[in-house]
Design an enzyme around this catalytic site. Structure first.
Site, PDB file in Angstrom:
ATOM      1  N   HIS A  18       0.842  -1.214   0.000  1.00 64.96           N
ATOM      2  CA  HIS A  18       0.000   0.000   0.000  1.00 64.96           C
ATOM      3  C   HIS A  18       0.870   1.253   0.000  1.00 64.96           C
ATOM      4  CE1 HIS A  18      -3.129  -2.593   2.304  1.00 64.96           C
ATOM      5  NE2 HIS A  18      -3.621  -2.389   1.091  1.00 64.96           N
ATOM      6  N   LYS A  42     -17.274  -6.329   7.423  1.00 62.86           N
ATOM      7  CA  LYS A  42     -16.100  -7.147   7.072  1.00 62.86           C
ATOM      8  C   LYS A  42     -15.370  -7.752   8.268  1.00 62.86           C
ATOM      9  CE  LYS A  42     -13.438  -6.796   2.826  1.00 62.86           C
ATOM     10  NZ  LYS A  42     -12.303  -6.122   2.174  1.00 62.86           N
ATOM     11  N   ARG A  91      -2.063  -5.784  -8.467  1.00 65.94           N
ATOM     12  CA  ARG A  91      -0.986  -6.730  -8.185  1.00 65.94           C
ATOM     13  C   ARG A  91      -0.845  -7.752  -9.300  1.00 65.94           C
ATOM     14  NH1 ARG A  91      -3.376  -7.940  -2.391  1.00 65.94           N
ATOM     15  NH2 ARG A  91      -5.132  -7.856  -3.811  1.00 65.94           N
ATOM     16  N   SER A 129      -3.114  -7.639   2.875  1.00 63.63           N
ATOM     17  CA  SER A 129      -3.361  -7.522   4.321  1.00 63.63           C
ATOM     18  C   SER A 129      -3.772  -8.881   4.891  1.00 63.63           C
ATOM     19  CB  SER A 129      -4.467  -6.500   4.587  1.00 63.63           C
ATOM     20  OG  SER A 129      -4.073  -5.232   4.136  1.00 63.63           O
TER      21      SER A 129
HETATM   22  O1  PNS Z   1      -8.791  -2.645   0.236  1.00 60.31           O
HETATM   23  P1  PNS Z   1     -10.058  -3.121  -0.427  1.00 60.31           P
HETATM   24  O2  PNS Z   1     -10.924  -3.878   0.570  1.00 60.31           O
HETATM   25  O3  PNS Z   1      -9.799  -3.894  -1.676  1.00 60.31           O
HETATM   26  O4  PNS Z   1     -10.840  -1.784  -0.850  1.00 60.31           O
HETATM   27  C1  PNS Z   1     -12.070  -1.851  -1.519  1.00 60.31           C
HETATM   28  C2  PNS Z   1     -12.740  -0.472  -1.624  1.00 60.31           C
HETATM   29  C3  PNS Z   1     -12.820   0.225  -0.273  1.00 60.31           C
HETATM   30  C4  PNS Z   1     -11.922   0.400  -2.554  1.00 60.31           C
HETATM   31  C5  PNS Z   1     -14.143  -0.717  -2.221  1.00 60.31           C
HETATM   32  O5  PNS Z   1     -14.773  -1.723  -1.487  1.00 60.31           O
HETATM   33  C6  PNS Z   1     -15.041   0.516  -2.205  1.00 60.31           C
HETATM   34  O6  PNS Z   1     -14.817   1.450  -2.941  1.00 60.31           O
HETATM   35  N1  PNS Z   1     -16.096   0.493  -1.357  1.00 60.31           N
HETATM   36  C7  PNS Z   1     -17.026   1.576  -1.188  1.00 60.31           C
HETATM   37  C8  PNS Z   1     -18.412   1.214  -1.764  1.00 60.31           C
HETATM   38  C9  PNS Z   1     -18.459   1.521  -3.249  1.00 60.31           C
HETATM   39  O7  PNS Z   1     -18.364   2.660  -3.651  1.00 60.31           O
HETATM   40  N2  PNS Z   1     -18.584   0.454  -4.091  1.00 60.31           N
HETATM   41  C10 PNS Z   1     -18.536   0.595  -5.522  1.00 60.31           C
HETATM   42  C11 PNS Z   1     -19.890   0.740  -6.153  1.00 60.31           C
HETATM   43  S1  PNS Z   1     -20.936  -0.649  -5.851  1.00 60.31           S
END
Ligand code: PNS
Length: 159
Positions: A18, A42, A91, A129
């Site tokens: 990150h 989560k 990745r 993570s």
């Molecule tokens: O580190 P992660 O868990 O891969 O991050 C995922 C994240 C936070 C980027 C993603 O889950 C997110 O943007 N969530 C907010 C909800 C949202 O806007 N979803 C997309 C439209 S359904």
């Protein structure tokens, strides 16, 4: 107004992968807002406050990076922050499908906000993570995978 990018994620906890993305992103954008999703469904290891605090400590040396948290839709948060971009790290091929879906949905919600993908440094291509938590849970070393503050915090959690 300069270019402002949001780098969103769960950051449970922040890894060197990150930080590599945030550091490189901060060279390209005028401001980067690293924002932690407050995702109650989560069951995270670290609380939202702990995750924000660890990010603040480990990005303190980057003057144009700030740390925040958000709830709800990412695109609404990006608009509220008057940012114009989202930065994500990629990745491996396995990340691609999910990220394509997210970027496409976000573009449908607001076509003025662009998602930028950065290829993760090869040395972190296997890092997540979840892997870090799994290793720490079984007392394996995570020294080369996370910043020192996170290693200490993990040792504390699994003591
Ligand atoms: O580190 P992660 O868990 O891969 O991050 C995922 C994240 C936070 C980027 C993603 O889950 C997110 O943007 N969530 C907010 C909800 C949202 O806007 N979803 C997309 C439209 S359904």
């Amino acid at each position: 107004m300069g270019s402002v990018a949001v780098c969103p994620g769960s950051f449970d906890p922040v890894t060197l992968g990150h930080l590599d993305i945030v550091t490189r992103g901060a060279k390209v954008f005028d401001r980067v807002i690293v924002s932690v999703l407050n995702n109650r469904s989560k069951n995270p290891l670290f609380s939202i406050d702990e995750r924000v605090a660890l990010l603040k400590e480990t990005t303190a040396h980057l003057p144009n990076v700030e740390v925040d948290s958000f709830d709800g839709l990412l695109i609404e948060y990006v608009k509220n922050k008057q940012a114009n971009a989202i930065i994500k790290g990629l990745r491996a091929v396995s990340d691609f499908e999910y990220e394509l879906q997210m970027a496409s949905i976000n573009r449908k919600l607001d076509e003025d906000i662009e998602t930028f993908f950065m290829m993760t440094n090869n040395q972190y291509s296997y890092l997540s993570s979840s892997i870090v938590k799994e290793l720490a849970k079984y007392q394996a070393s995570v020294t080369d995978l996370v910043p020192a503050q996170v290693e200490t915090a993990l040792l504390e959690k699994f003591k």
